[in-house]
Design an enzyme around this catalytic site. Structure first.
Site, mmCIF file in Angstrom:
data_model
loop_
_atom_site.group_PDB
_atom_site.id
_atom_site.type_symbol
_atom_site.label_atom_id
_atom_site.label_comp_id
_atom_site.label_asym_id
_atom_site.label_seq_id
_atom_site.Cartn_x
_atom_site.Cartn_y
_atom_site.Cartn_z
ATOM 1 N N HIS A 30 -2.623 -14.396 -11.874
ATOM 2 C CA HIS A 30 -3.185 -15.440 -10.814
ATOM 3 C C HIS A 30 -4.684 -15.138 -11.101
ATOM 4 C CE1 HIS A 30 -4.533 -17.616 -7.816
ATOM 5 N NE2 HIS A 30 -4.683 -16.564 -6.747
ATOM 6 N N GLU A 66 -7.073 -7.778 0.176
ATOM 7 C CA GLU A 66 -6.003 -8.238 1.052
ATOM 8 C C GLU A 66 -4.594 -7.523 0.659
ATOM 9 O OE1 GLU A 66 -4.488 -12.387 2.934
ATOM 10 O OE2 GLU A 66 -6.144 -12.565 1.518
ATOM 11 N N ASP A 67 -4.398 -7.279 -0.692
ATOM 12 C CA ASP A 67 -3.058 -7.135 -1.221
ATOM 13 C C ASP A 67 -3.134 -5.742 -1.481
ATOM 14 O OD1 ASP A 67 -2.390 -9.859 -0.406
ATOM 15 O OD2 ASP A 67 -2.578 -10.629 -2.540
#
Length: 724
Positions: A48, A76-77
């Protein structure tokens, strides 16, 4: 399969000598941090970020933007911090990643609020650095390309948000190919049956279409050569959503859509554009009303081109776009084409800053808006705007949404000018303030000395800026009035109980009462009193105590005291709500369903305290609800569907005027168990018809099903819900 080498090749081609090692390091870092993470498709997660980076490289943005695309999910991840990114990749990359991360970090109570707040954050991000929003658009585009791996509900929700927000945003930023792909992908998941049928028809005519394109290209190329115009001629089918939208608006089938192919002539300079246009019009008959000169009057997003529709070489309508190579570059890349890569950063020229001044205007007026739904509605108006161009008395060109009025013009000049507007002159002639501006009008605003916007202006202004400024002024005046009424109520109650209101306020007792009632201060307390959200007696109980109030009133304290809202509504109306609606967590408040929007079970609703008639319940998107002071708002929810009577809804159906049309529509209502209360139909000279139905529906699902059935009737152009 996409490789890092493919991305690096695009970066080096767009920016020779750029620091591609930085991009390589960003890829390696992202790949290591996302190790073990997989997408719904089962692929490694790094697919991605690499896909997003490829889109950014396709847009020819700088290496810092490509790095931000690769790293946009690590904060964020994973356990990565922005500070770590700054140490590893520099301040610029960290700033961009932080901006993208903040666009989707905050959670809100409702889907509408969450969506509205994300859009608000987009506006702020665009004002800080436009590259942040370009990375976010690329992120959404890649997610849309892989949407088939999600469940149907998620597909529909994401596709609707893309169609509502991201595709119009790409259009406003002038990124034609991004907008077209987002629309087609959204169309696929929002209307899968219609998308599949249209895709098959387009595919089935491909060989015939390719032959037609080749023939017309040769005719146009020969024409340009004969006229001595140097240029390149190309042809392409319009994207599926564009064709489907034309079918819907014209009420025709695919076979009856004539100009599904657009031909483009690219020439060397501006004069060549007009030379080529003259040649095309001399050879082929132009279709009246289908010529647009976006070179002399560019769109706000910078788009320039000549558009004309003519009766082509095979007696078919064909659209021809004429522009220079530079104009085409801007048309495809939009705002991304205006970034000038320099060592040490990105800058836009003064001319480009002016061209995208609408972003600054969005930033300006969003600061005045506190209600998420109001903000979202306003942004959608700005993003979907179909522009009209007018002149100031000095000859400057300004653009507005179609249907805009002199009041919109006045507020675009300055808030103070808008507030003091008393009249307008259009092309030297006095016109009413609700006059709809037309292309080429010269607008002059007549002003007075007093600031006095009128509430009826809200009925015809179109721009978000004008609506927000008027609403803010009216609400401020309304709150001042409510605060004054509240003060009178409190002072009267204080005196009735033998308290000196002046001394009480000086001692800070009113502020203390506000804190106990969890209000921001004395002003908000008095305003709530004036609106009827709390009672004077409740305020006195906070100041001198419940027992003291009871003693002074010489009556016992009730065993069970109603909440302030319930007590007020009982005193005012003596009523109770329909069992299907619950107000503010309470059970016995009189509820009145608004006549202006007539919400049905299952639709988003909002309630407002109305002195004398209880709580008025509106559809969340009702224009009246947008204009009411949020301080009067109370939470309302649907509760019991089986105790809700069917609601009257008015539907307006635009269609062709053919025999049996009314019967077909009546049959659709009958098949979905929808009773027709009233119908009024009228035809027009152009063989179109407008049919207004007042029908009874149980809930939103039944309403949506019958509207969908009506849209499928051959000859129906549109089905809209309208106010009664």
């Amino acid at each position: 399969m996409l490789r890092l080498a493919d991305v690096l090749q695009k970066v080096e081609k767009a920016h020779p000598g750029a620091d591609v090692d930085l991009v390589k390091r960003a890829y390696q870092y992202a790949s290591s941090k996302h190790t073990g993470q997989r997408r719904k498709s089962g692929e490694e997660y790094i697919v991605h970020p690499l896909g997003v980076a490829d889109i950014i490289a396709e847009l020819r943005l700088d290496p810092a933007s490509v790095c931000a695309a690769l790293l946009h999910d690590v904060v964020e991840d994973t356990d990565t911090t922005v500070e770590q990114l700054q140490d590893l990749f520099g301040e610029e990359v960290a700033f961009l990643v932080d901006g993208v991360t903040k666009l989707s970090k905050i959670n809100f109570n409702t889907t509408e609020e969450r969506q509205a707040e994300n859009v608000r954050k987009m506006v702020v991000a665009m004002a800080r650095d436009l590259r942040v929003i370009l990375v976010k658009l690329a992120d959404r585009l890649h997610n849309m390309r892989t949407l088939e791996h999600l469940g149907t509900d998620k597909q529909q929700r994401i596709a609707r948000e893309t169609m509502d927000i991201y595709a119009p945003l790409a259009n406003r930023l002038g990124m034609a190919w991004v907008k077209a792909e987002l629309e087609d992908l959204s169309f696929r998941y929002l209307h899968p049956g219609e998308w599949e049928a249209l895709a098959k028809k387009v595919s089935g005519t491909r060989r015939e279409r390719e032959k037609y394109i080749a023939q017309v290209i040769k005719v146009l190329a020969d024409l340009m050569a004969a006229e001595g115009v140097k240029g390149e001629v190309t042809g392409r089918p319009k994207h599926l959503f564009s064709i489907w939208r034309k079918m819907q608006s014209q009420g025709v089938e695919f076979e009856d859509v004539h100009d599904v192919i657009a031909f483009r002539i690219l020439v060397d300079d501006k004069s060549g554009c007009y030379h080529a246009l003259g040649a095309v019009h001399a050879k082929f008959k132009p279709v009246p009303g289908r010529f647009k000169d976006y070179i002399a009057l560019p769109k706000p997003n910078g788009y320039q081109s000549l558009h004309t529709t003519v009766i082509g070489p095979f007696k078919e309508r064909m659209e021809v776009q004429i522009r220079t190579g530079e104009m085409h570059h801007v048309a495809e890349l939009g705002i991304a084409a205006h970034w000038k890569y320099k060592s040490g950063g990105q800058r836009m020229s003064a001319k480009d800053e002016e061209r995208f001044a609408w972003l600054r205007q969005l930033m300006d007026w969003q600061q005045d808006v506190t209600d998420p739904s109001e903000f979202l509605a306003g942004v959608k108006v700005d993003l979907f705007a179909d522009e009209v161009y007018v002149f100031t008395p000095r000859g400057d060109v300004l653009s507005f949404p179609r249907g805009a009025t002199p009041v919109d013009f006045a507020y675009s000049v300055h808030t103070d000018v808008g507030h003091r507007t008393r009249g307008s002159k259009i092309n030297g002639v006095i016109k009413p303030l609700d006059y709809q501006l037309r292309n080429g009008d010269t607008v002059e605003i007549l002003t007075g000395n007093k600031l006095a916007p009128r509430r009826d202006w809200m009925e015809f202004v179109k721009t978000s800026r004008a609506r927000t400024k008027i609403r803010y002024h009216l609400r401020t005046a309304e709150r001042e009035q409510a605060r004054e009424v509240g003060r009178q109520l409190w002072e009267a109650e204080a005196k009735r109980l033998g308290l000196n209101p002046g001394k009480s306020e000086k001692k800070g007792e009113l502020e203390e009462a506000a804190q106990k009632l969890k209000l921001s201060g004395a002003d908000e307390l008095l305003t709530a009193l004036g609106y009827g959200k709390i009672e004077p007696r409740l305020v006195m109980e906070q100041i001198i105590g419940v027992e003291k109030v009871a003693e002074l009133e010489k009556q016992p304290v009730p065993e069970k005291k109603d909440g302030p809202l319930v007590s007020l509504m009982r005193r005012v109306t003596g009523g109770a709500p329909p069992a299907a609606i619950k107000v503010d967590g309470l059970d016995d408040v009189l509820v009145r369903m608004a006549r202006c929007c007539q919400p049905v079970f299952g639709e988003p609703i909002v309630g407002f305290v109305t002195r004398g008639t209880g709580v008025s319940v509106h559809h969340a998107e009702c224009r009246f609800a947008q204009d009411v002071d949020p301080q009067r708002r109370v939470e309302v929810i649907w509760q019991k569907k089986d105790q809700m009577e069917p609601r009257a809804v008015k539907l307006r159906v635009m269609s062709s005027d053919r025999p049996g049309m009314l019967m077909s529509m009546s049959q659709a209502f009958s098949e979905h168990a929808v009773n027709i209360q009233e119908v009024a139909a009228r035809g027009a000279e152009d063989h179109s018809a407008v049919s207004d139905f007042t029908v009874l529906v149980r809930d939103r699902d039944q309403l949506e099903r019958v509207m969908s059935a009506l849209k499928k009737i051959q000859g129906v152009v549109s089905v809209q819900r309208v106010a009664q």
